[in-house]
Write a protein that holds these residues in place. Structure first.
Motif, PDB file in Angstrom:
ATOM      1  N   LYS A  88       0.846  -1.197   0.000  1.00  0.00           N
ATOM      2  CA  LYS A  88       0.000   0.000   0.000  1.00  0.00           C
ATOM      3  C   LYS A  88       0.884   1.251   0.000  1.00  0.00           C
ATOM      4  N   ASP A  89       0.308   2.388  -0.384  1.00  0.00           N
ATOM      5  CA  ASP A  89       1.055   3.643  -0.397  1.00  0.00           C
ATOM      6  C   ASP A  89       1.042   4.343   0.952  1.00  0.00           C
ATOM      7  N   TYR A  90       0.375   3.759   1.929  1.00  0.00           N
ATOM      8  CA  TYR A  90       0.384   4.325   3.277  1.00  0.00           C
ATOM      9  C   TYR A  90       1.722   4.045   3.943  1.00  0.00           C
ATOM     10  N   HIS A 124      -0.471   9.185   4.224  1.00  0.00           N
ATOM     11  CA  HIS A 124      -0.462   8.903   2.784  1.00  0.00           C
ATOM     12  C   HIS A 124      -0.243  10.236   2.094  1.00  0.00           C
TER      13      HIS A 124
END
Length: 155
Positions: A18-20, A39
Motif C-alpha cells: 500500500k502507499d500508506y 499517505h
C-alpha cells in the motif's frame, strides 16, 4: 502489556503493498494503543477502519484488554518521520529551531541526514535605496529543530 514491537509488525503486514506509511505507534500503560498512518494524498476513514479491524484480528482480547485508535497523523501536526518531509517537498512549511527561530518557507528537499527550506530574506544591495526580498536556502539537520510542520495557507 501489549508490546509496541508486536503492533508495529501487525501494521507493517497491513501496509505491505500500500502507499500508506506508519508515522507512530504509542501504547499507554493502561493499554491504549494509538496508531498513526499517513499517505501522500491524505488518509481515508475506510482505510483506518480496515487497519483497525486487521489489528484486532491479530490481537487476542481474551489475553489482554486494550483500547485501539487508528487515525491519520493530522494536518498541522509536526512531522515525525522522513516520509512526511519527502511528501511535502515543494510545499510551505513552518520550522522551529532549537535556538528559538521560527522560519517559514518552501521545503526544497529532504533526505535522511538533513532538509532544505527556501526562505525569503530582505537584502539591501549596495547602492540600492530599499532592501529587496531574495530567496535563501537553509540546510537544517533534524537534531537542530524542535519541529517542522505543514503550513496551512488560505491564499
Amino acid at each position: 502489556m501489549i508490546e509496541k514491537k508486536t503492533v508495529c509488525q501487525i501494521v507493517d503486514e497491513w501496509l505491505e503493498g500500500k502507499d500508506y506509511f506508519l508515522v507512530e505507534v504509542t501504547i499507554s500503560p493502561d493499554d491504549k494503543i494509538v496508531v498513526e498512518i499517513d499517505h501522500k494524498e491524505g488518509v481515508w476513514i475506510e482505510d483506518c477502519v480496515e487497519l483497525s479491524r486487521y489489528i484486532e484480528s491479530k490481537l487476542n482480547r481474551e489475553e489482554e484488554d486494550y483500547e485501539l485508535e487508528v487515525g491519520s497523523a493530522g494536518i498541522g501536526q509536526p512531522f515525525k518521520v522522513l516520509q512526511q518531509y519527502i511528501n511535502h517537498v515543494g510545499k510551505e512549511v513552518e520550522v522551529l529551531t532549537r535556538d528559538g527561530r521560527k522560519l517559514g518557507g518552501v521545503l526544497k528537499e529532504a533526505d535522511n541526514r538533513h532538509f532544505v527550506v527556501t526562505v525569503q530574506k530582505k537584502v539591501k544591495e549596495e547602492g540600492a535605496k530599499r532592501p529587496k526580498m531574495v530567496d535563501e536556502d537553509l540546510t537544517l539537520k533534524y537534531d537542530e529543530i524542535k519541529y517542522t510542520k505543514y503550513l496551512i495557507s488560505f491564499k
